[in-house]
Write a protein that holds these residues in place. Structure first.
Motif, PDB file in Angstrom:
ATOM      1  N   ALA A 296     -21.253  36.178  33.414  1.00  0.00           N
ATOM      2  CA  ALA A 296     -22.294  35.850  32.436  1.00  0.00           C
ATOM      3  C   ALA A 296     -23.558  35.353  33.135  1.00  0.00           C
ATOM      4  O   ALA A 296     -24.671  35.681  32.734  1.00  0.00           O
ATOM      5  N   TRP A 297     -23.380  34.577  34.189  1.00  0.00           N
ATOM      6  CA  TRP A 297     -24.529  34.084  34.943  1.00  0.00           C
ATOM      7  C   TRP A 297     -25.258  35.233  35.630  1.00  0.00           C
ATOM      8  O   TRP A 297     -26.494  35.267  35.660  1.00  0.00           O
ATOM      9  N   LYS A 298     -24.544  36.173  36.191  1.00  0.00           N
ATOM     10  CA  LYS A 298     -25.175  37.316  36.854  1.00  0.00           C
ATOM     11  C   LYS A 298     -25.997  38.130  35.856  1.00  0.00           C
ATOM     12  O   LYS A 298     -27.120  38.554  36.156  1.00  0.00           O
TER      13      LYS A 298
ATOM     14  N   ILE B 150     -26.778  32.168  25.713  1.00  0.00           N
ATOM     15  CA  ILE B 150     -25.718  31.610  24.861  1.00  0.00           C
ATOM     16  C   ILE B 150     -24.350  32.098  25.332  1.00  0.00           C
ATOM     17  O   ILE B 150     -23.367  31.341  25.321  1.00  0.00           O
ATOM     18  N   ASP B 151     -24.257  33.354  25.756  1.00  0.00           N
ATOM     19  CA  ASP B 151     -23.000  33.862  26.323  1.00  0.00           C
ATOM     20  C   ASP B 151     -22.594  33.053  27.553  1.00  0.00           C
ATOM     21  O   ASP B 151     -21.406  32.770  27.760  1.00  0.00           O
ATOM     22  N   LEU B 152     -23.563  32.688  28.362  1.00  0.00           N
ATOM     23  CA  LEU B 152     -23.290  31.886  29.554  1.00  0.00           C
ATOM     24  C   LEU B 152     -22.746  30.511  29.174  1.00  0.00           C
ATOM     25  O   LEU B 152     -21.745  30.047  29.730  1.00  0.00           O
ATOM     26  N   LEU B 153     -23.393  29.842  28.232  1.00  0.00           N
ATOM     27  CA  LEU B 153     -22.917  28.529  27.792  1.00  0.00           C
ATOM     28  C   LEU B 153     -21.527  28.626  27.181  1.00  0.00           C
ATOM     29  O   LEU B 153     -20.678  27.744  27.395  1.00  0.00           O
ATOM     30  N   ALA B 154     -21.279  29.684  26.412  1.00  0.00           N
ATOM     31  CA  ALA B 154     -19.967  29.852  25.785  1.00  0.00           C
ATOM     32  C   ALA B 154     -18.882  30.037  26.840  1.00  0.00           C
ATOM     33  O   ALA B 154     -17.770  29.489  26.712  1.00  0.00           O
ATOM     34  N   ALA B 155     -19.171  30.792  27.889  1.00  0.00           N
ATOM     35  CA  ALA B 155     -18.189  31.000  28.956  1.00  0.00           C
ATOM     36  C   ALA B 155     -17.915  29.693  29.696  1.00  0.00           C
ATOM     37  O   ALA B 155     -16.770  29.391  30.056  1.00  0.00           O
ATOM     38  N   MET B 156     -18.942  28.905  29.936  1.00  0.00           N
ATOM     39  CA  MET B 156     -18.759  27.615  30.597  1.00  0.00           C
ATOM     40  C   MET B 156     -17.955  26.659  29.721  1.00  0.00           C
ATOM     41  O   MET B 156     -17.091  25.919  30.216  1.00  0.00           O
ATOM     42  N   ALA B 157     -18.243  26.663  28.436  1.00  0.00           N
ATOM     43  CA  ALA B 157     -17.506  25.792  27.520  1.00  0.00           C
ATOM     44  C   ALA B 157     -16.024  26.160  27.491  1.00  0.00           C
ATOM     45  O   ALA B 157     -15.145  25.286  27.463  1.00  0.00           O
TER      46      ALA B 157
ATOM     47  N   LYS C 187      -8.871  31.000  54.196  1.00  0.00           N
ATOM     48  CA  LYS C 187      -9.720  32.157  53.917  1.00  0.00           C
ATOM     49  C   LYS C 187      -9.400  32.796  52.567  1.00  0.00           C
ATOM     50  O   LYS C 187      -9.920  33.871  52.252  1.00  0.00           O
ATOM     51  N   LEU C 188      -8.577  32.134  51.791  1.00  0.00           N
ATOM     52  CA  LEU C 188      -8.170  32.671  50.500  1.00  0.00           C
ATOM     53  C   LEU C 188      -8.972  32.015  49.388  1.00  0.00           C
ATOM     54  O   LEU C 188      -9.023  30.786  49.285  1.00  0.00           O
ATOM     55  N   ARG C 189      -9.627  32.830  48.563  1.00  0.00           N
ATOM     56  CA  ARG C 189     -10.411  32.326  47.434  1.00  0.00           C
ATOM     57  C   ARG C 189      -9.634  32.543  46.141  1.00  0.00           C
ATOM     58  O   ARG C 189      -9.201  33.649  45.844  1.00  0.00           O
ATOM     59  N   LEU C 190      -9.476  31.460  45.380  1.00  0.00           N
ATOM     60  CA  LEU C 190      -8.757  31.518  44.109  1.00  0.00           C
ATOM     61  C   LEU C 190      -9.737  31.209  42.986  1.00  0.00           C
ATOM     62  O   LEU C 190     -10.294  30.109  42.912  1.00  0.00           O
ATOM     63  N   THR C 191      -9.968  32.196  42.125  1.00  0.00           N
ATOM     64  CA  THR C 191     -10.882  32.054  40.993  1.00  0.00           C
ATOM     65  C   THR C 191     -10.146  32.370  39.709  1.00  0.00           C
ATOM     66  O   THR C 191      -9.509  33.429  39.596  1.00  0.00           O
ATOM     67  N   SER C 192     -10.220  31.476  38.742  1.00  0.00           N
ATOM     68  CA  SER C 192      -9.540  31.696  37.468  1.00  0.00           C
ATOM     69  C   SER C 192     -10.293  32.733  36.632  1.00  0.00           C
ATOM     70  O   SER C 192     -11.437  33.089  36.932  1.00  0.00           O
ATOM     71  N   LYS C 193      -9.642  33.181  35.570  1.00  0.00           N
ATOM     72  CA  LYS C 193     -10.272  34.172  34.695  1.00  0.00           C
ATOM     73  C   LYS C 193     -11.513  33.593  34.022  1.00  0.00           C
ATOM     74  O   LYS C 193     -12.527  34.288  33.863  1.00  0.00           O
ATOM     75  N   THR C 194     -11.429  32.332  33.625  1.00  0.00           N
ATOM     76  CA  THR C 194     -12.582  31.728  32.946  1.00  0.00           C
ATOM     77  C   THR C 194     -13.738  31.505  33.917  1.00  0.00           C
ATOM     78  O   THR C 194     -14.915  31.634  33.537  1.00  0.00           O
ATOM     79  N   GLU C 195     -13.436  31.176  35.163  1.00  0.00           N
ATOM     80  CA  GLU C 195     -14.491  31.036  36.163  1.00  0.00           C
ATOM     81  C   GLU C 195     -15.138  32.382  36.439  1.00  0.00           C
ATOM     82  O   GLU C 195     -16.373  32.468  36.593  1.00  0.00           O
ATOM     83  N   THR C 196     -14.340  33.426  36.509  1.00  0.00           N
ATOM     84  CA  THR C 196     -14.890  34.770  36.708  1.00  0.00           C
ATOM     85  C   THR C 196     -15.796  35.166  35.547  1.00  0.00           C
ATOM     86  O   THR C 196     -16.853  35.782  35.747  1.00  0.00           O
ATOM     87  N   ALA C 197     -15.400  34.784  34.320  1.00  0.00           N
ATOM     88  CA  ALA C 197     -16.225  35.089  33.148  1.00  0.00           C
ATOM     89  C   ALA C 197     -17.563  34.364  33.222  1.00  0.00           C
ATOM     90  O   ALA C 197     -18.609  34.920  32.862  1.00  0.00           O
ATOM     91  N   VAL C 198     -17.545  33.132  33.714  1.00  0.00           N
ATOM     92  CA  VAL C 198     -18.795  32.381  33.864  1.00  0.00           C
ATOM     93  C   VAL C 198     -19.709  33.050  34.888  1.00  0.00           C
ATOM     94  O   VAL C 198     -20.916  33.219  34.658  1.00  0.00           O
ATOM     95  N   LEU C 199     -19.164  33.443  36.013  1.00  0.00           N
ATOM     96  CA  LEU C 199     -19.969  34.074  37.058  1.00  0.00           C
ATOM     97  C   LEU C 199     -20.552  35.404  36.590  1.00  0.00           C
ATOM     98  O   LEU C 199     -21.696  35.748  36.926  1.00  0.00           O
TER      99      LEU C 199
END
Length: 209
Positions: A93-95, A122-129, A79-91
């Motif tokens: 940007a997507w929102k 472009i911010d979204l693509l940059a976060a994913m990259a 039940k534990l979710r682990l999200t990195s800082k870069t993944e959080t930045a992508v989410l």
């Protein structure tokens, strides 16, 4: 004194390592495979959006956008979710981009909102990259795509054609008609007139004086 009482802590460690070693090795292999699959899924979505970033209305582009929330969700253990800082930045940007996509453009706000929407994408693509370890700046992401002008012309013509057809079917646009020439008439038949006092062949229908 029994043999168990004579065992030291180091001996117990060796025993447990011997017993648990194969189990831990299998679990570690599963964890590595899951990690590899997550990264491959991210690569597929990012590549799909990069390849279609000049074709925002294409089904492949829309499908890639809809996969972002899942592929960058992070890892979940029990039940534990682990999200990195870069993944959080992508989410995040997507929102922001997702919310902006639901703003209806009109003739007064279309120009300004289109620029804002492009920057958010472009911010979204940059976060994913960044999450995937690619060294791509925003200028390269914005100008590095190639799309022939013909693609834009075809898409614009298709949009105008669909809009015109909808207006015709809804009764908002009449279908214009222009008669170029009347068909030849049989002997004894009166040719249709194209105007007051005129025959279809251009001659006068008035009686001679």
């Amino acid at each position: 004194m029994s043999v168990l009482n004579e065992l030291k802590a180091a001996d117990w460690a060796i025993i447990f390592a011997t017993l648990l070693g194969p189990v831990l090795a299998v679990q570690a292999q599963k964890w590595l495979e899951a990690l590899r699959e997550r990264r491959n899924a991210k690569h597929r979505v990012f590549a799909q959006l990069m390849a279609t970033r000049k074709e925002r209305l294409s089904p492949d582009h829309v499908r890639g956008l809809n996969m972002i929330a899942l592929t960058f969700y992070g890892a979940k253990y029990f039940k534990l979710r682990l999200t990195s800082k870069t993944e959080t930045a992508v989410l995040r940007a997507w929102k922001a981009y997702f919310d902006h996509l639901h703003i209806v453009l009109d003739e007064h706000t279309a120009a300004a909102l289109t620029i804002q929407r492009e920057e958010l994408f472009i911010d979204l693509l940059a976060a994913m990259a960044m999450d995937l370890g690619y060294d791509l700046d925003k200028v390269e992401l914005k100008r590095g795509a190639y799309s022939p002008n013909w693609h834009g012309i075809v898409e614009d013509e298709g949009n105008r054609l669909r809009k015109s057809l909808v207006e015709v079917f809804e009764g908002q646009r009449p279908i214009g008609m222009h008669i170029v020439n009347f068909p030849p008439t049989a002997a004894g038949e009166v040719a249709p007139t194209s105007g007051p006092g005129q025959r279809g062949d251009g001659g006068s229908t008035s009686e001679p004086r």
